[in-house]
Design a protein around this motif. Structure first.
Motif, PDB file in Angstrom:
ATOM      1  N   ILE A  68       0.852  -1.190   0.000  1.00  0.00           N
ATOM      2  CA  ILE A  68       0.000   0.000   0.000  1.00  0.00           C
ATOM      3  C   ILE A  68       0.885   1.236   0.000  1.00  0.00           C
ATOM      4  CG2 ILE A  68      -1.896   1.193   1.150  1.00  0.00           C
ATOM      5  CD1 ILE A  68      -2.688  -1.443   2.392  1.00  0.00           C
ATOM      6  N   THR A  69       1.055   1.799  -1.193  1.00  0.00           N
ATOM      7  CA  THR A  69       1.926   2.969  -1.317  1.00  0.00           C
ATOM      8  C   THR A  69       1.097   4.200  -1.666  1.00  0.00           C
ATOM      9  OG1 THR A  69       2.290   2.329  -3.602  1.00  0.00           O
ATOM     10  CG2 THR A  69       3.968   1.679  -2.042  1.00  0.00           C
ATOM     11  N   CYS A  70       1.731   5.335  -1.509  1.00  0.00           N
ATOM     12  CA  CYS A  70       1.023   6.594  -1.723  1.00  0.00           C
ATOM     13  C   CYS A  70       1.469   7.227  -3.038  1.00  0.00           C
ATOM     14  CB  CYS A  70       1.359   7.565  -0.594  1.00  0.00           C
ATOM     15  SG  CYS A  70       1.031   6.880   1.035  1.00  0.00           S
ATOM     16  N   GLU A  71       0.528   7.814  -3.762  1.00  0.00           N
ATOM     17  CA  GLU A  71       0.911   8.574  -4.935  1.00  0.00           C
ATOM     18  C   GLU A  71       1.033  10.054  -4.569  1.00  0.00           C
ATOM     19  OE1 GLU A  71      -0.438   7.671  -9.270  1.00  0.00           O
ATOM     20  OE2 GLU A  71      -1.424   9.518  -8.621  1.00  0.00           O
ATOM     21  N   GLY A  72       0.401  10.428  -3.516  1.00  0.00           N
ATOM     22  CA  GLY A  72       0.484  11.797  -3.033  1.00  0.00           C
ATOM     23  C   GLY A  72       0.069  11.797  -1.577  1.00  0.00           C
ATOM     24  N   PRO A  73       0.138  12.882  -0.880  1.00  0.00           N
ATOM     25  CA  PRO A  73       0.683  14.177  -1.288  1.00  0.00           C
ATOM     26  C   PRO A  73       2.220  14.127  -1.425  1.00  0.00           C
ATOM     27  CG  PRO A  73       0.141  14.198   1.028  1.00  0.00           C
ATOM     28  CD  PRO A  73      -0.349  12.887   0.508  1.00  0.00           C
ATOM     29  N   GLU A  74       2.799  15.274  -1.768  1.00  0.00           N
ATOM     30  CA  GLU A  74       4.214  15.326  -2.131  1.00  0.00           C
ATOM     31  C   GLU A  74       5.138  14.686  -1.087  1.00  0.00           C
ATOM     32  OE1 GLU A  74       6.471  15.433  -4.986  1.00  0.00           O
ATOM     33  OE2 GLU A  74       4.489  16.336  -5.287  1.00  0.00           O
ATOM     34  N   ASP A  75       4.869  14.972   0.188  1.00  0.00           N
ATOM     35  CA  ASP A  75       5.789  14.474   1.221  1.00  0.00           C
ATOM     36  C   ASP A  75       5.701  12.964   1.427  1.00  0.00           C
ATOM     37  OD1 ASP A  75       3.243  14.962   2.140  1.00  0.00           O
ATOM     38  OD2 ASP A  75       3.881  15.344   4.200  1.00  0.00           O
ATOM     39  N   LEU A  76       4.651  12.315   0.870  1.00  0.00           N
ATOM     40  CA  LEU A  76       4.541  10.858   1.027  1.00  0.00           C
ATOM     41  C   LEU A  76       4.621  10.130  -0.314  1.00  0.00           C
ATOM     42  CD1 LEU A  76       1.765  10.533   3.738  1.00  0.00           C
ATOM     43  CD2 LEU A  76       4.130   9.753   3.925  1.00  0.00           C
ATOM     44  N   LYS A  77       4.987  10.844  -1.361  1.00  0.00           N
ATOM     45  CA  LYS A  77       5.002  10.248  -2.701  1.00  0.00           C
ATOM     46  C   LYS A  77       5.869   8.988  -2.731  1.00  0.00           C
ATOM     47  CE  LYS A  77       5.403  11.860  -7.479  1.00  0.00           C
ATOM     48  NZ  LYS A  77       4.072  11.516  -7.949  1.00  0.00           N
ATOM     49  N   GLU A  78       5.281   7.924  -3.236  1.00  0.00           N
ATOM     50  CA  GLU A  78       5.933   6.623  -3.363  1.00  0.00           C
ATOM     51  C   GLU A  78       6.361   5.995  -2.043  1.00  0.00           C
ATOM     52  OE1 GLU A  78       8.820   6.994  -6.565  1.00  0.00           O
ATOM     53  OE2 GLU A  78       7.141   7.664  -7.818  1.00  0.00           O
ATOM     54  N   ALA A  79       5.894   6.555  -0.950  1.00  0.00           N
ATOM     55  CA  ALA A  79       6.202   5.948   0.347  1.00  0.00           C
ATOM     56  C   ALA A  79       5.103   4.956   0.706  1.00  0.00           C
ATOM     57  CB  ALA A  79       6.296   7.031   1.413  1.00  0.00           C
ATOM     58  N   LEU A  80       5.429   4.065   1.623  1.00  0.00           N
ATOM     59  CA  LEU A  80       4.402   3.163   2.132  1.00  0.00           C
ATOM     60  C   LEU A  80       3.470   3.947   3.048  1.00  0.00           C
ATOM     61  CD1 LEU A  80       6.413  -0.035   3.129  1.00  0.00           C
ATOM     62  CD2 LEU A  80       4.806   0.211   1.222  1.00  0.00           C
ATOM     63  N   LEU A  81       2.182   3.632   2.946  1.00  0.00           N
ATOM     64  CA  LEU A  81       1.247   4.295   3.847  1.00  0.00           C
ATOM     65  C   LEU A  81       1.629   4.022   5.303  1.00  0.00           C
ATOM     66  CD1 LEU A  81      -1.365   5.801   4.517  1.00  0.00           C
ATOM     67  CD2 LEU A  81      -2.605   3.667   4.189  1.00  0.00           C
ATOM     68  N   SER A  82       2.116   2.804   5.548  1.00  0.00           N
ATOM     69  CA  SER A  82       2.439   2.444   6.929  1.00  0.00           C
ATOM     70  C   SER A  82       3.600   3.266   7.479  1.00  0.00           C
ATOM     71  CB  SER A  82       2.770   0.958   7.013  1.00  0.00           C
ATOM     72  OG  SER A  82       3.895   0.676   6.215  1.00  0.00           O
ATOM     73  N   SER A  83       4.395   3.878   6.571  1.00  0.00           N
ATOM     74  CA  SER A  83       5.534   4.654   7.056  1.00  0.00           C
ATOM     75  C   SER A  83       5.140   6.088   7.416  1.00  0.00           C
ATOM     76  CB  SER A  83       6.634   4.665   5.987  1.00  0.00           C
ATOM     77  OG  SER A  83       6.208   5.479   4.900  1.00  0.00           O
ATOM     78  N   ALA A  84       3.905   6.468   7.117  1.00  0.00           N
ATOM     79  CA  ALA A  84       3.472   7.823   7.460  1.00  0.00           C
ATOM     80  C   ALA A  84       3.462   7.996   8.977  1.00  0.00           C
ATOM     81  CB  ALA A  84       2.077   8.077   6.891  1.00  0.00           C
ATOM     82  N   SER A  85       3.682   9.215   9.399  1.00  0.00           N
ATOM     83  CA  SER A  85       3.686   9.466  10.835  1.00  0.00           C
ATOM     84  C   SER A  85       2.261   9.700  11.322  1.00  0.00           C
ATOM     85  CB  SER A  85       4.536  10.690  11.144  1.00  0.00           C
ATOM     86  OG  SER A  85       3.900  11.828  10.597  1.00  0.00           O
ATOM     87  N   ARG A  86       2.094   9.563  12.596  1.00  0.00           N
ATOM     88  CA  ARG A  86       0.788   9.813  13.181  1.00  0.00           C
ATOM     89  C   ARG A  86       0.319  11.229  12.848  1.00  0.00           C
ATOM     90  NH1 ARG A  86      -2.096   7.428  17.032  1.00  0.00           N
ATOM     91  NH2 ARG A  86      -0.457   5.919  17.409  1.00  0.00           N
ATOM     92  N   HIS A  87       1.282  12.137  12.861  1.00  0.00           N
ATOM     93  CA  HIS A  87       0.969  13.529  12.576  1.00  0.00           C
ATOM     94  C   HIS A  87       0.378  13.681  11.167  1.00  0.00           C
ATOM     95  CE1 HIS A  87       1.282  17.831  12.415  1.00  0.00           C
ATOM     96  NE2 HIS A  87       2.011  17.740  11.318  1.00  0.00           N
ATOM     97  N   GLN A  88       1.002  12.975  10.193  1.00  0.00           N
ATOM     98  CA  GLN A  88       0.531  13.094   8.809  1.00  0.00           C
ATOM     99  C   GLN A  88      -0.861  12.507   8.611  1.00  0.00           C
ATOM    100  OE1 GLN A  88       4.141  11.265   7.402  1.00  0.00           O
ATOM    101  NE2 GLN A  88       4.504  12.916   5.942  1.00  0.00           N
ATOM    102  N   MET A  89      -1.231  11.579   9.466  1.00  0.00           N
ATOM    103  CA  MET A  89      -2.529  10.922   9.346  1.00  0.00           C
ATOM    104  C   MET A  89      -3.563  11.538  10.277  1.00  0.00           C
ATOM    105  SD  MET A  89      -2.642   8.594   7.122  1.00  0.00           S
ATOM    106  CE  MET A  89      -1.522   9.349   5.975  1.00  0.00           C
ATOM    107  N   ASP A  90      -3.181  12.631  10.879  1.00  0.00           N
ATOM    108  CA  ASP A  90      -4.019  13.191  11.929  1.00  0.00           C
ATOM    109  C   ASP A  90      -4.996  14.203  11.342  1.00  0.00           C
ATOM    110  OD1 ASP A  90      -5.094  14.141  14.203  1.00  0.00           O
ATOM    111  OD2 ASP A  90      -3.180  14.535  15.207  1.00  0.00           O
ATOM    112  N   CYS A  91      -6.257  13.909  11.496  1.00  0.00           N
ATOM    113  CA  CYS A  91      -7.270  14.816  10.972  1.00  0.00           C
ATOM    114  C   CYS A  91      -7.770  15.774  12.050  1.00  0.00           C
ATOM    115  CB  CYS A  91      -8.472  14.035  10.442  1.00  0.00           C
ATOM    116  SG  CYS A  91      -8.344  13.613   8.701  1.00  0.00           S
ATOM    117  N   SER A  92      -7.135  15.785  13.230  1.00  0.00           N
ATOM    118  CA  SER A  92      -7.728  16.542  14.331  1.00  0.00           C
ATOM    119  C   SER A  92      -7.789  18.038  14.032  1.00  0.00           C
ATOM    120  CB  SER A  92      -6.973  16.293  15.633  1.00  0.00           C
ATOM    121  OG  SER A  92      -5.624  16.613  15.450  1.00  0.00           O
ATOM    122  N   VAL A  93      -6.826  18.551  13.234  1.00  0.00           N
ATOM    123  CA  VAL A  93      -6.880  19.960  12.849  1.00  0.00           C
ATOM    124  C   VAL A  93      -8.155  20.213  12.052  1.00  0.00           C
ATOM    125  CG1 VAL A  93      -5.742  21.784  11.548  1.00  0.00           C
ATOM    126  CG2 VAL A  93      -4.380  20.169  12.885  1.00  0.00           C
ATOM    127  N   GLY A  94      -8.417  19.291  11.178  1.00  0.00           N
ATOM    128  CA  GLY A  94      -9.643  19.363  10.400  1.00  0.00           C
ATOM    129  C   GLY A  94     -10.869  19.343  11.294  1.00  0.00           C
TER     130      GLY A  94
END
Ligand SMILES: *[C@@H]1O[C@H](CO)[C@@H](O)[C@H](O)[C@H]1NC(C)=O
Ligand SMILES: *[C@@H]1O[C@H](CO)[C@@H](O)[C@H](O)[C@H]1NC(C)=O
Ligand SMILES: *[C@@H]1O[C@H](CO)[C@@H](O)[C@H](O)[C@H]1NC(C)=O
Ligand SMILES: *[C@@H]1O[C@H](CO)[C@@H](O)[C@H](O)[C@H]1NC(C)=O
Ligand SMILES: *[C@@H]1O[C@H](CO)[C@@H](O)[C@H](O)[C@H]1NC(C)=O
Ligand SMILES: *[C@@H]1O[C@H](CO)[C@@H](O)[C@H](O)[C@H]1NC(C)=O
Ligand SMILES: *[C@@H]1O[C@H](CO)[C@@H](O)[C@H](O)[C@H]1NC(C)=O
Ligand SMILES: *[C@@H]1O[C@H](CO)[C@@H](O)[C@H](O)[C@H]1NC(C)=O
Length: 572
Positions: free
Chosen positions: A432-458
């Motif tokens: 499961i890889t990401c096509e975007g956004p820019e900072d996660l391009k071609e990275a594994l979704l699992s490698s994203a940080s909690r901060h990047q997956m955090d919708c609390s600001v929203g």
């Protein structure tokens, strides 16, 4: 011909003398050629890959099993009268061009004959004469173009017949006249242009029929005879453009149907609807562009569905699977035109456990697409996902999956016996890889940080907007409230705006709110509607219903993490 015969007899005489000379007293006067392995205790001889050009005739005449596969044997004339007791004979992968006539006449007990991967062009009516006990006949990968209708006339016991990999175009009526016991018939990899209906009419006990990789264009009404015991039908890799609505209706016990890799452009819903016993269906690799509501109508027992590699598929209706209440596994991989999935597609499928939507064109996935509570396996790799916080739920599932599997690994390797959850949801996290956004391009979704997956600001923003709206409504409400009050009750004239706001703010429970509303007109109104003490500039902190998301130090994902629970999907 005569010359051949004499030549052969001479050769045999020489061989016999040699045998006698070398005979070993322990092998009942038989010899075991160097390249063979003779197991006299079980009456079996294996001469596989021994570069033999003739069938050895000096073997133990009591033999039950003889394996002559992978040699260079060209012909079989007068070879087998010596081995009357044969039960299994393997002549696979030799250079046999013809079986001749009556060469198996004395093999009354032969049950298995493997003649695959030879160059047999022709079967005469006497080629297989005498094989009354034969149950398994393999003629696959030969050069058969046609079969005389009497070719199998002696094979009364035949149960499995392989004719795949030949050049058959049609089968004559009556070919299976004695085929009452035929259970499996392999006709795949031939050149059939239509279902060989006339010949199949006699195979009433058939359980398995493969017609894969032929050139069948359509299944018309009556093309499929009354095969009332057929369980498995393979029609994949033909050029089917159409299946008549009654084309398969005689197959009342069919359990598995494969029509993948054909030229179907529409869902054959009505053609399948009568197959009420079907449990597994493959429609992969067709040119179906949409899967309409109740596409698998009447298939109440369907458990496994493959609708992958449908390159032109763009739409799946949310009600596509509603009839399939027993559906367990769905594969929708490589539907490269699919840009979104309908929410709650599996709403009517309480047993679905395996879902795969790999390599589609999905940019986002919602938790409501999948019944996560009941799933055992979810595969979503290879999609061009936008890994914004909308995928937080998936990220969270992956983290849980990884931590569970590492705990299992620890338990396996370590001595400590930890009690592990009995059931798990497997995810193809490493794909499961990401096509975007820019900072996660071609990275594994699992490698994203909690901060990047955090919708609390929203959420904070949403809360602020909601609170603003409430505030405006309250102001309007207050004005409306205040105006009539001033008319009816002069004692309330002094109510400040601030107090009006306080009074009209939502109460913690609906019950109290209703109560307040009921007593609205009473003289004791203030006593009931007075809100809890608070400061206006800190207002949303004291509103209980928002509290979960508004508290800055906490967000929904952390909560989930604490409880080690999956997001519970409530269908609304
Ligand atoms: C065939 O098998 C039967 C029963 O196993 C046996 O009685 C009979 O002798 C066998 N026939 C030959 C030709 O070996
Ligand atoms: C015959 O031999 C071939 C090659 O050794 C093998 O693949 C095949 O399974 C054998 N056939 C039977 C019926 O055992
Ligand atoms: C027949 O040929 C096909 C394709 O070459 C091959 O995959 C298959 O294993 C062969 N089968 C036998 C029994 O030789
Ligand atoms: C097949 O065998 C029959 C009868 O033995 C013969 O008439 C026919 O010519 C043969 N066909 C081919 C293609 O060899
Ligand atoms: C098909 O065969 C079965 C069993 O022989 C029989 O009961 C049934 O009536 C037949 N159906 C048709 C349509 O001929
Ligand atoms: C079937 O589909 C293939 C692939 O698109 C195409 O090449 C072929 O012409 C089609 N055949 C028929 C009979 O429609
Ligand atoms: C995340 O990306 C998807 C796909 O581009 C979009 O539909 C969704 O609104 C985005 N979510 C947020 C919170 O931006
Ligand atoms: C657990 O072990 C399996 C194979 O033993 C390995 O593939 C997997 O990556 C391991 N998982 C973790 C989280 O270490």
């Amino acid at each position: 011909m005569e010359e051949d015969k004499i030549h052969l007899m001479c050769w045999r005489a020489i061989l016999t003398m040699l045998v006698l000379a070398m005979a070993d007293s322990h092998s009942y006067g038989a010899i075991c050629p160097a390249a063979c392995r003779c197991e006299n205790d079980v009456l079996k001889t294996t001469c596989s890959s021994a570069s033999l050009e003739f069938v050895p005739i000096q073997l133990n005449p009591e033999l039950h099993e003889l394996d002559l596969s992978n040699n260079r044997i060209v012909q079989l004339h007068f070879s087998f009268p010596f081995y009357e007791k044969l039960v299994a004979l393997n002549l696979s992968n030799n250079r046999i061009k013809t079986l001749g006539n009556s060469n198996f006449n004395s093999q009354r007990n032969l049950t298995r004959l493997d003649l695959s991967a030879n160059q047999i062009e022709n079967l005469s009516k006497d080629s297989l004469k005498g094989l009354k006990a034969l149950t398994h006949l393999d003629l696959s990968n030969n050069s058969l173009e046609e079969l005389q209708s009497a070719a199998f006339r002696d094979l009364h016991s035949l149960s499995v017949l392989r004719l795949s990999g030949n050049r058959l175009i049609h089968l004559e009526e009556g070919l299976f006249h004695t085929g009452k016991h035929l259970k499996e018939l392999y006709l795949n990899d031939n050149q059939f242009l239509e279902v060989p209906t006339a010949a199949l009419a006699d195979t009433t006990r058939l359980h398995y029929l493969s017609l894969s990789r032929n050139y069948i264009l359509t299944v018309e009404e009556g093309d499929m005879p009354n095969l009332s015991e057929l369980r498995i039908l393979l029609l994949d890799n033909n050029v089917l453009t159409d299946i008549h609505p009654a084309g398969l209706s005689n197959l009342i016990t069919l359990e598995h149907l494969d029509v993948s890799d054909n030229n179907l452009t529409a869902m054959p819903t009505s053609s399948l609807a009568k197959l009420s016993t079907l449990t597994s269906l493959k429609l992969s690799g067709n040119f179906i562009s949409s899967i309409p509501p109740v596409a698998f109508k009447g298939l109440f027992h369907l458990r496994i569905l493959r609708i992958d590699r449908l390159e032109t598929l763009a739409i799946i209706d949310v009600r596509a699977f509603v009839d399939n209440i027993n559906l367990e596994a769905v594969n929708m991989d490589y539907n490269i035109g699919m840009t979104k999935l309908p929410t709650r597609l599996f709403h009517g499928n309480p047993k679905v456990k395996h879902i795969s939507v790999r390599a589609n064109n999905l940019r986002t996935l919602e938790a409501t697409h999948f019944p996560l509570d009941q799933l055992h396996e979810l595969r979503v790799g290879g999609n061009p996902l936008q890994c914004n916080c909308s995928l937080g739920w998936l990220w969270q599932l992956i983290q849980e999956y990884k931590s569970k599997s590492s705990r299992i690994n620890a338990t396996i390797s370590g001595p400590k016996k930890e009690k592990l959850p009995s059931f798990d949801l497997a995810i193809d996290d490493s794909d499961i890889t990401c096509e975007g956004p820019e900072d996660l391009k071609e990275a594994l979704l699992s490698s994203a940080s909690r901060h990047q997956m955090d919708c609390s600001v929203g959420w904070m923003a949403a809360v602020s907007v909601a609170v603003t709206v409430v505030f405006i409504l309250v102001v309007i409400g207050g004005v409306v409230y205040w105006a009539p009050k001033r008319q009816s009750k002069s004692t309330k004239k002094e109510l400040s705006v601030e107090e009006t706001i306080r009074r009209s703010l939502p109460q913690p429970t609906i019950h109290r709110k209703t109560e307040a509303y009921d007593t609205y007109e009473t003289a004791q109104v203030e006593k009931y509607i007075l809100p809890p003490p608070m400061m206006i500039h800190n207002e949303y902190r004291s509103l209980p219903s928002w509290d979960t998301y508004a508290t800055p130090s906490m967000n929904i994902y952390e909560q989930l993490n604490e409880h080690r629970d999956r997001p519970h999907i409530v269908y609304v």
